[in-house]
Design a protein around this motif. Structure first.
Motif, PDB file in Angstrom:
ATOM      1  N   MET A  56      14.749   3.810  -9.623  1.00  0.00           N
ATOM      2  CA  MET A  56      13.842   2.836 -10.249  1.00  0.00           C
ATOM      3  C   MET A  56      12.434   2.915  -9.652  1.00  0.00           C
ATOM      4  N   TRP A  57      12.314   3.405  -8.413  1.00  0.00           N
ATOM      5  CA  TRP A  57      10.982   3.530  -7.807  1.00  0.00           C
ATOM      6  C   TRP A  57      10.146   4.596  -8.493  1.00  0.00           C
ATOM      7  N   ALA A  58      10.803   5.569  -9.149  1.00  0.00           N
ATOM      8  CA  ALA A  58      10.046   6.593  -9.874  1.00  0.00           C
ATOM      9  C   ALA A  58       9.388   6.022 -11.124  1.00  0.00           C
ATOM     10  N   LEU A  59       9.829   4.843 -11.561  1.00  0.00           N
ATOM     11  CA  LEU A  59       9.241   4.222 -12.744  1.00  0.00           C
ATOM     12  C   LEU A  59       7.938   3.486 -12.423  1.00  0.00           C
ATOM     13  N   VAL A  60       7.707   3.178 -11.141  1.00  0.00           N
ATOM     14  CA  VAL A  60       6.495   2.440 -10.774  1.00  0.00           C
ATOM     15  C   VAL A  60       5.227   3.238 -11.102  1.00  0.00           C
ATOM     16  N   PRO A  61       5.129   4.528 -10.718  1.00  0.00           N
ATOM     17  CA  PRO A  61       3.930   5.281 -11.128  1.00  0.00           C
ATOM     18  C   PRO A  61       3.772   5.354 -12.644  1.00  0.00           C
ATOM     19  N   PRO A  77       0.815  -1.223   0.000  1.00  0.00           N
ATOM     20  CA  PRO A  77       0.000   0.000   0.000  1.00  0.00           C
ATOM     21  C   PRO A  77       0.846   1.268   0.000  1.00  0.00           C
ATOM     22  N   TYR A  78       1.998   1.226   0.675  1.00  0.00           N
ATOM     23  CA  TYR A  78       2.872   2.406   0.683  1.00  0.00           C
ATOM     24  C   TYR A  78       3.358   2.728  -0.729  1.00  0.00           C
ATOM     25  N   GLY A  79       3.738   1.698  -1.484  1.00  0.00           N
ATOM     26  CA  GLY A  79       4.143   1.917  -2.864  1.00  0.00           C
ATOM     27  C   GLY A  79       3.000   2.462  -3.703  1.00  0.00           C
ATOM     28  N   ALA A  80       1.785   1.953  -3.487  1.00  0.00           N
ATOM     29  CA  ALA A  80       0.616   2.446  -4.217  1.00  0.00           C
ATOM     30  C   ALA A  80       0.282   3.879  -3.814  1.00  0.00           C
ATOM     31  N   LEU A  81       0.567   4.230  -2.575  1.00  0.00           N
ATOM     32  CA  LEU A  81       0.326   5.587  -2.092  1.00  0.00           C
ATOM     33  C   LEU A  81       1.114   6.600  -2.906  1.00  0.00           C
ATOM     34  N   ASN A  82       2.308   6.227  -3.328  1.00  0.00           N
ATOM     35  CA  ASN A  82       3.156   7.090  -4.148  1.00  0.00           C
ATOM     36  C   ASN A  82       2.403   7.564  -5.384  1.00  0.00           C
ATOM     37  N   ALA A  83       1.772   6.617  -6.084  1.00  0.00           N
ATOM     38  CA  ALA A  83       1.074   6.940  -7.333  1.00  0.00           C
ATOM     39  C   ALA A  83      -0.240   7.667  -7.100  1.00  0.00           C
ATOM     40  N   SER A  84      -0.717   7.721  -5.853  1.00  0.00           N
ATOM     41  CA  SER A  84      -1.994   8.385  -5.570  1.00  0.00           C
ATOM     42  C   SER A  84      -1.830   9.846  -5.182  1.00  0.00           C
ATOM     43  N   LEU A  85      -0.592  10.309  -5.061  1.00  0.00           N
ATOM     44  CA  LEU A  85      -0.361  11.681  -4.617  1.00  0.00           C
ATOM     45  C   LEU A  85      -0.401  12.684  -5.761  1.00  0.00           C
ATOM     46  N   THR A  86       0.125  12.302  -6.944  1.00  0.00           N
ATOM     47  CA  THR A  86       0.151  13.194  -8.103  1.00  0.00           C
ATOM     48  C   THR A  86       0.508  12.399  -9.356  1.00  0.00           C
ATOM     49  N   ARG A  87       0.129  12.983 -10.525  1.00  0.00           N
ATOM     50  CA  ARG A  87       0.544  12.419 -11.807  1.00  0.00           C
ATOM     51  C   ARG A  87       1.749  13.160 -12.389  1.00  0.00           C
ATOM     52  N   ASP A  88       2.079  14.307 -11.859  1.00  0.00           N
ATOM     53  CA  ASP A  88       3.125  15.168 -12.410  1.00  0.00           C
ATOM     54  C   ASP A  88       4.480  14.463 -12.366  1.00  0.00           C
TER      55      ASP A  88
END
Length: 470
Positions: A361-366, A137-148
């Motif tokens: 590499m974590w920036a590639l997940v979103p 869920p923490y990793g998914a939280l990253n993608a829920s904060l912004t699309r920018d």
């Protein structure tokens, strides 16, 4: 003269984040690293030298725990995508999973059932399952904060900066704290058992406070309506993997990267104690695994703009391989062997490359989440993070079993706290330098196949925003 001031509102989905919000999100990774890095760096040597398990038994246990993760991760991913707890779709698990995770982390380093494989299995499997319940869920939280994409890069840089504060606190701090509480001043003797328990107690409780802070500073704004995720199921994971090529590439990159890190981290303490014969320098060696982050992670946005993200991976993976070659040459050359400062310099170079490449590499997940949403209409962040979790834990599985089996093959003597045979030292060196370098060469090839540049992902995100409502 009156002046009309208008507020510029962010484009829907492309939200700007304050420094406090970025720091709050990063606190979650710092917290998890206080546990993850302690397990990654020191659990093997605790099991073999303090708790009393053979290296082979520990290696097999690490593999079995990762197999359990392969089953458990997609279950967690589907569950968090399908449900929306009152405290937040993803952020709730920082507390719901974080509190029991703290308890199991402490129990993993308790010697009350010394030598019992059953106790070790129960506590380590429990720790791993609860870590997934927080981390996915923490990793998914990253993608829920912004699309920018620029904001995601800044967020990832901040997150990795803080994660490496955790790595530094573990790499440098844990040996010192254990030695302080240990009656014989050693970290690899049976007498240090209580010191390990006290140390993990301190680190785990600090981590829990940081998870609470992360919870308080994050706000989910890019998530799908419940009606769009109510039918999410575990099988969606395999469909996503099948149709999302960038995700497949990133997943295999995770395997190689985490294998490399797990093998190198778990062997580091053995290397400094037995090969370099400088146990007192172990905290500095481990600290250098994190220190480059404070120099280079803030520079990632500028480096990426200057040379592009794929070229950035090539450069820093190459730097990491160079550092590993230096470690090997130093350790096999009689004139250089034992020169601690050369060892530390090589470790700094190696860590510089590893930190930037594996951090970004974590920036590639979103990005791969958005690509999947663009193709299917489903933003199943939990499923995608579960899938990347499966692959990084597959890497961790290799990283867990390989050191144990190599140490068993070279007849590592767990009862000798000072010296090992030439064969055992050679095996330790392969774990520190040779095998990780081979894995990084493979990682370089894998990432060369990644096709989502910033312009493409920005176009995809804007097309998605034109057709979705939150």
């Amino acid at each position: 003269m009156d002046q009309c001031i208008t507020e510029v509102k962010p484009i829907k989905g492309f939200y700007k984040l304050s420094m406090k919000q970025r720091m709050g999100f990063g606190a979650g990774d710092l917290a998890q690293n206080l546990i993850y890095q302690t397990v990654s760096m020191y659990l093997l040597i605790f099991y073999t030298n303090v708790y009393g398990i053979s290296a082979a038994s520990a290696g097999i246990m690490f593999l079995i725990v990762r197999i359990v993760d392969v089953i458990w991760d997609p279950v967690v991913g589907a569950f968090v995508d399908k449900n929306s707890p009152r405290m937040g779709k993803y952020r709730s698990y920082l507390l719901l999973g974080g509190i029991p995770l703290t308890g199991f982390a402490i129990l993993c380093f308790w010697n009350g059932f010394s030598g019992s494989l059953t106790y070790a299995y129960i506590t380590y499997i429990g720790l791993s399952m609860l870590y997934t319940l927080v981390n996915v869920p923490y990793g998914a939280l990253n993608a829920s904060l912004t699309r920018d994409t620029d904001e995601v890069t800044k967020l990832t840089s901040t997150r990795m900066f803080m994660a490496n504060i955790g790595g530094l606190a573990v790499g440098y701090g844990v040996p010192l704290v254990v030695k302080y509480f240990s009656p014989d001043g050693k970290i690899n003797s049976k007498d240090s058992a209580e010191a390990w328990f006290v140390t993990m107690l301190i680190y785990a409780l600090v981590g829990l406070v940081l998870l609470f802070f992360c919870f308080s500073q994050t706000k989910e704004r890019v998530i799908m309506d419940e009606k769009d995720t109510e039918n999410v199921k575990v099988s969606d994971l395999w469909q996503e993997f099948k149709h999302n090529r960038p995700l497949r590439i990133l997943a295999f990159f995770f395997i190689t990267a985490f294998s490399m890190m797990a093998i190198g981290n778990s062997a580091g303490s053995y290397y400094m104690i037995y090969n370099v014969n400088a146990p007192d320098m172990l905290p500095y060696f481990m600290a250098l695994g994190s220190i480059p982050a404070f120099i280079f992670m803030p520079l990632i946005p500028a480096i990426k703009r200057a040379i592009g993200k794929k070229q950035m991976f090539y450069v820093f993976l190459g730097i990491a391989i160079l550092g590993m070659i230096m470690l090997y040459v130093i350790s096999t050359n009689e004139a250089l062997k034992g020169n601690t400062w050369l060892v530390l310099s090589a470790q700094f170079i190696k860590s510089t490359g590893v930190i930037v490449a594996t951090g970004y590499m974590w920036a590639l997940v979103p990005e791969v989440i958005s690509y999947g949403e663009y193709k299917t209409g489903k933003r199943i962040s939990g499923i995608v993070n579960a899938l990347t979790g499966i692959f990084y834990k597959a890497g961790m599985a290799l990283g867990g079993i390989v050191p144990g089996l190599v140490l068993a093959y070279v007849a590592f003597d767990k009862d000798n706290v000072a010296t090992q045979s030439d064969m055992a030292e050679k095996g330790i060196l392969w774990l520190v330098a040779v095998i990780p370098a081979i894995l990084l060469l493979l990682a370089m090839y894998v990432i060369s196949k990644y096709e989502l540049d910033d312009a493409t992902i920005d176009k995809i995100n804007r097309e998605i925003e034109s057709r979705v409502n939150y």
